[in-house]
Design a protein around this motif. Sequence first.
Motif, short mmCIF file in Angstrom:
data_model
loop_
_atom_site.label_atom_id
_atom_site.label_comp_id
_atom_site.label_asym_id
_atom_site.label_seq_id
_atom_site.Cartn_x
_atom_site.Cartn_y
_atom_site.Cartn_z
N GLY A 1 0.81 -1.21 0.00
CA GLY A 1 0.00 0.00 0.00
C GLY A 1 0.84 1.26 0.00
O GLY A 1 0.53 2.24 -0.70
N VAL B 1 -5.65 -1.61 -4.54
CA VAL B 1 -4.89 -2.26 -3.46
C VAL B 1 -5.76 -3.27 -2.72
O VAL B 1 -5.37 -4.42 -2.52
CB VAL B 1 -4.34 -1.19 -2.49
CG1 VAL B 1 -3.81 -1.85 -1.22
CG2 VAL B 1 -3.24 -0.38 -3.16
N LEU C 1 -1.46 2.50 2.31
CA LEU C 1 -1.76 3.53 1.31
C LEU C 1 -2.01 4.87 1.97
O LEU C 1 -1.52 5.91 1.50
CB LEU C 1 -2.99 3.10 0.50
CG LEU C 1 -3.50 4.09 -0.54
CD1 LEU C 1 -2.48 4.29 -1.66
CD2 LEU C 1 -4.83 3.61 -1.11
#
Length: 247
Positions: free
Chosen positions: A70, A104, A155
Amino acid sequence: MREFGRAVAFEWIKFRSLRSTVWTTLVTAVLPVPGAVFVAATESLQPDDTVLGGSLTIAVPALMLAAVVGVLVVSGEYGSGTTVTTFAAVPRRGTVLAAKAVLVAGLLYALALPSTAAAYLVGDALLDDGYAQGDPMPALLGVAAAFSVAGLLGLAVGTLIRHPAGAVTAVVAGLLLPSMLGPLFGDAERWVAGISPTAALEKLTQTSDATAEAVGSLGAWPSLLLVTGYTSLTLLAAGAALRTRDA
């Protein structure tokens, strides 16, 4: 909707072009199976553990790699300076982040579910019959979801910090430190250690290490829901920061 679809397709092209991201994702997907073989070969499974828990012993390091995936999806662009191109192609930055999140979460779930299921089947075939089986379903669905959530947390942290090394360090520390520092808080250990994504994963795998004293008394699915909740809040903060900062 068509713009969002194009944004997801654009993110997929960029994802495939970054070798570090691709290789990290592949290792994340492959790691649980040899981990199950190793546990069976070394006969290191504790007598009170379950086949499911023993087979997914290496799922925790794999979860950390999912978080790193991520981070790389977004911080790799900042490192290479391609964010300017990305925002020129998709001016709505919230759409860019949402597309990355869908990619993701979807990719990690699609890879983690068969990988962890295969690890369980391998462990079930190699481990002795003397161990408790554990309940693989629907637990494996939650385990795969935990990988997606870890990727989304990575992320969000990568979007906030932007620097690859700093973001990877921060997200790995977030996964490890609660369980490492928990014993320092005495009776509050269960609350400190229990907030980590790794705690939710250990509860879902039904490992004997997931005691109430170590990872809290909250159930496996509520723990996953808790982690999903604060990950969502972190993503919202990342989206707000992305819209207000320079590329």
